[in-house]
Enzyme design. Structure first.
Site, PDB file in Angstrom:
ATOM      1  N   LYS A 176       0.109   4.304  -0.237  1.00 22.71           N
ATOM      2  CA  LYS A 176      -0.487   5.517   0.363  1.00 22.71           C
ATOM      3  C   LYS A 176      -0.221   6.725  -0.550  1.00 22.71           C
ATOM      4  O   LYS A 176      -0.223   6.559  -1.763  1.00 22.71           O
ATOM      5  CB  LYS A 176       0.037   5.708   1.785  1.00 22.71           C
ATOM      6  CG  LYS A 176      -0.109   4.428   2.614  1.00 22.71           C
ATOM      7  CD  LYS A 176       0.170   4.610   4.072  1.00 22.71           C
ATOM      8  CE  LYS A 176      -0.002   3.277   4.774  1.00 22.71           C
ATOM      9  NZ  LYS A 176       0.099   3.376   6.222  1.00 22.71           N
ATOM     10  N   SER A 193       3.471  -2.243  10.374  1.00 21.23           N
ATOM     11  CA  SER A 193       4.919  -2.374  10.640  1.00 21.23           C
ATOM     12  C   SER A 193       5.515  -3.722  10.240  1.00 21.23           C
ATOM     13  O   SER A 193       6.440  -4.207  10.891  1.00 21.23           O
ATOM     14  CB  SER A 193       5.219  -2.062  12.108  1.00 21.23           C
ATOM     15  OG  SER A 193       4.928  -0.708  12.385  1.00 21.23           O
ATOM     16  N   GLY A 219       2.878   2.066  10.891  1.00 23.82           N
ATOM     17  CA  GLY A 219       3.936   3.063  10.754  1.00 23.82           C
ATOM     18  C   GLY A 219       4.693   3.375  12.042  1.00 23.82           C
ATOM     19  O   GLY A 219       5.420   4.356  12.113  1.00 23.82           O
ATOM     20  N   GLU A 237      -5.313  -4.788  10.855  1.00 23.53           N
ATOM     21  CA  GLU A 237      -4.261  -3.804  11.049  1.00 23.53           C
ATOM     22  C   GLU A 237      -4.516  -3.028  12.339  1.00 23.53           C
ATOM     23  O   GLU A 237      -5.317  -2.083  12.342  1.00 23.53           O
ATOM     24  CB  GLU A 237      -4.246  -2.813   9.888  1.00 23.53           C
ATOM     25  CG  GLU A 237      -3.987  -3.443   8.538  1.00 23.53           C
ATOM     26  CD  GLU A 237      -3.409  -2.433   7.557  1.00 23.53           C
ATOM     27  OE1 GLU A 237      -2.294  -2.655   7.080  1.00 23.53           O
ATOM     28  OE2 GLU A 237      -4.063  -1.411   7.291  1.00 23.53           O
ATOM     29  N   GLU A 273      -6.508   4.917   8.057  1.00 21.46           N
ATOM     30  CA  GLU A 273      -6.246   6.339   7.760  1.00 21.46           C
ATOM     31  C   GLU A 273      -7.479   6.988   7.135  1.00 21.46           C
ATOM     32  O   GLU A 273      -7.744   8.161   7.349  1.00 21.46           O
ATOM     33  CB  GLU A 273      -5.011   6.452   6.855  1.00 21.46           C
ATOM     34  CG  GLU A 273      -3.737   6.228   7.660  1.00 21.46           C
ATOM     35  CD  GLU A 273      -2.586   5.617   6.879  1.00 21.46           C
ATOM     36  OE1 GLU A 273      -2.593   5.651   5.639  1.00 21.46           O
ATOM     37  OE2 GLU A 273      -1.664   5.088   7.544  1.00 21.46           O
ATOM     38  N   HIS A 301      -9.413   1.459   5.218  1.00 15.65           N
ATOM     39  CA  HIS A 301      -8.111   1.616   5.877  1.00 15.65           C
ATOM     40  C   HIS A 301      -8.258   2.592   7.048  1.00 15.65           C
ATOM     41  O   HIS A 301      -9.007   3.565   6.971  1.00 15.65           O
ATOM     42  CB  HIS A 301      -7.069   2.137   4.879  1.00 15.65           C
ATOM     43  CG  HIS A 301      -5.686   2.080   5.424  1.00 15.65           C
ATOM     44  ND1 HIS A 301      -5.206   3.031   6.302  1.00 15.65           N
ATOM     45  CD2 HIS A 301      -4.694   1.179   5.259  1.00 15.65           C
ATOM     46  CE1 HIS A 301      -3.967   2.706   6.642  1.00 15.65           C
ATOM     47  NE2 HIS A 301      -3.633   1.586   6.022  1.00 15.65           N
ATOM     48  N   ASN A 305       0.869  -1.180   0.000  1.00 18.19           N
ATOM     49  CA  ASN A 305       0.000   0.000   0.000  1.00 18.19           C
ATOM     50  C   ASN A 305       0.906   1.231   0.000  1.00 18.19           C
ATOM     51  O   ASN A 305       1.496   1.561   1.023  1.00 18.19           O
ATOM     52  CB  ASN A 305      -0.883  -0.058   1.256  1.00 18.19           C
ATOM     53  CG  ASN A 305      -1.697   1.209   1.461  1.00 18.19           C
ATOM     54  OD1 ASN A 305      -1.815   2.044   0.560  1.00 18.19           O
ATOM     55  ND2 ASN A 305      -2.268   1.365   2.648  1.00 18.19           N
TER      56      ASN A 305
HETATM   57  P1  PGA Z   1       2.967   0.191   7.613  1.00 21.08           P
HETATM   58  O1  PGA Z   1       1.497   0.475   7.033  1.00 21.08           O
HETATM   59  O2  PGA Z   1       3.436  -1.104   7.004  1.00 21.08           O
HETATM   60  O3  PGA Z   1       3.787   1.373   7.145  1.00 21.08           O
HETATM   61  O4  PGA Z   1       2.862   0.104   9.069  1.00 21.08           O
HETATM   62  C1  PGA Z   1       0.594  -0.571   6.857  1.00 21.08           C
HETATM   63  C2  PGA Z   1      -0.706  -0.040   6.331  1.00 21.08           C
HETATM   64  O5  PGA Z   1      -1.103   1.070   6.715  1.00 21.08           O
HETATM   65  O6  PGA Z   1      -1.380  -0.702   5.537  1.00 21.08           O
END
Ligand code: PGA
Length: 254
Positions: free
Chosen positions: A14, A214, A175, A169, A101, A99, A12
């Protein structure tokens, strides 16, 4: 561990990626061609602006291209929005929905996400539903309650389990470099699997349950060793070609 079908390694991106990042794609396509992936499906979800180019370059290769969101209506007066049909038209196979976010910054709720899943599936896209608890929910021991509600409400009504994947998640793991213990991932994935079994019966076995948050080349092996982890959704780790290739290579063993 994969159940019947292949593991899914999904990147992903983003809000990252410019034209110059086409070199990533060329490199990845060559890598995938040489690896002859039998047990792993690889998906990259770039920003909307790169989808057309990525999709054209990946045609007739095993690499799948996905989107990170779509609108809940088929078409209409929604300035600035992108419909599932438009994505399908570009050769997109998957769309990530719900997601954290998008839930957080754009206040997307389970009801809206449910509409998006339905329209995306109607357009012929496979849907990846993201769910996960915040840190305060985890501290209150509400993880399973929150996840149970997200699954129930986001999958209300007529949903096709053959075109569905789930990504667990934990919001606090995204992150941050922090991940839940293996036992916690095991418990949540088992819970999700139970729910899906009760909704869809035998068809639930087609639904992959990805872990996200992560994931990196140092922890992916231990995460993939956990029961009912059948893929990974990777943010930061999908932006660097060497790291992403390492993640794909390690996932092939499971
Ligand atoms: P990350 O993000 O691997 O940077 O933690 C995962 C995600 O948001 O799908």
């Amino acid at each position: 561990m994969k159940i019947g079908n292949k593991n899914l390694i999904a990147g992903n991106w983003k809000m990252n990626g410019l034209k110059k990042d086409l070199s990533f794609l060329h490199n990845l396509l060559l890598f995938i061609k040489n690896k002859k992936l039998k047990s792993t499906e690889v998906l990259i979800c770039p920003p909307f602006t790169l989808i057309d180019t990525f999709s054209n370059l990946s045609k007739n290769t095993p690499l799948k291209i996905g989107a990170q969101d779509c609108h809940f209506e088929e078409s209409g007066a929604y300035t600035g929005e992108i419909s599932a049909n438009m994505l399908k038209n570009l050769g997109v196979s998957y769309v990530i929905l719900g997601h954290s976010e998008r839930r957080g910054y754009y206040k997307e709720n389970n009801h809206l996400i449910n509409s998006k899943i339905k329209i995306a599936q109607k357009s012929g896209l496979k849907t990846i539903l993201c769910i996960g608890e915040t840190l305060s929910e985890r501290k209150k021991n509400s993880t399973l309650r929150v996840i149970g509600r997200q699954i129930k409400d986001s999958l209300k009504g007529n949903i096709d389990p053959m075109n569905l994947e789930i990504a667990y998640e934990p919001v606090w793991a995204i992150g941050t470099g922090r991940i839940p213990s293996a036992e916690d991932i095991f418990l949540v994935h088992a819970f999700i699997k139970d729910k899906l079994d009760s909704f869809y019966g035998k068809k639930a076995k087609n639904i992959r349950i990805l872990y996200g948050g992560s994931v990196n080349s140092k922890n992916i092996s231990s995460i993939f060793g956990i029961d009912n982890v059948t893929g990974a959704l990777i943010g930061g780790g999908s932006l660097k070609i060497s790291e992403f290739k390492s993640l794909v290579t390690q996932s092939i063993k499971y």
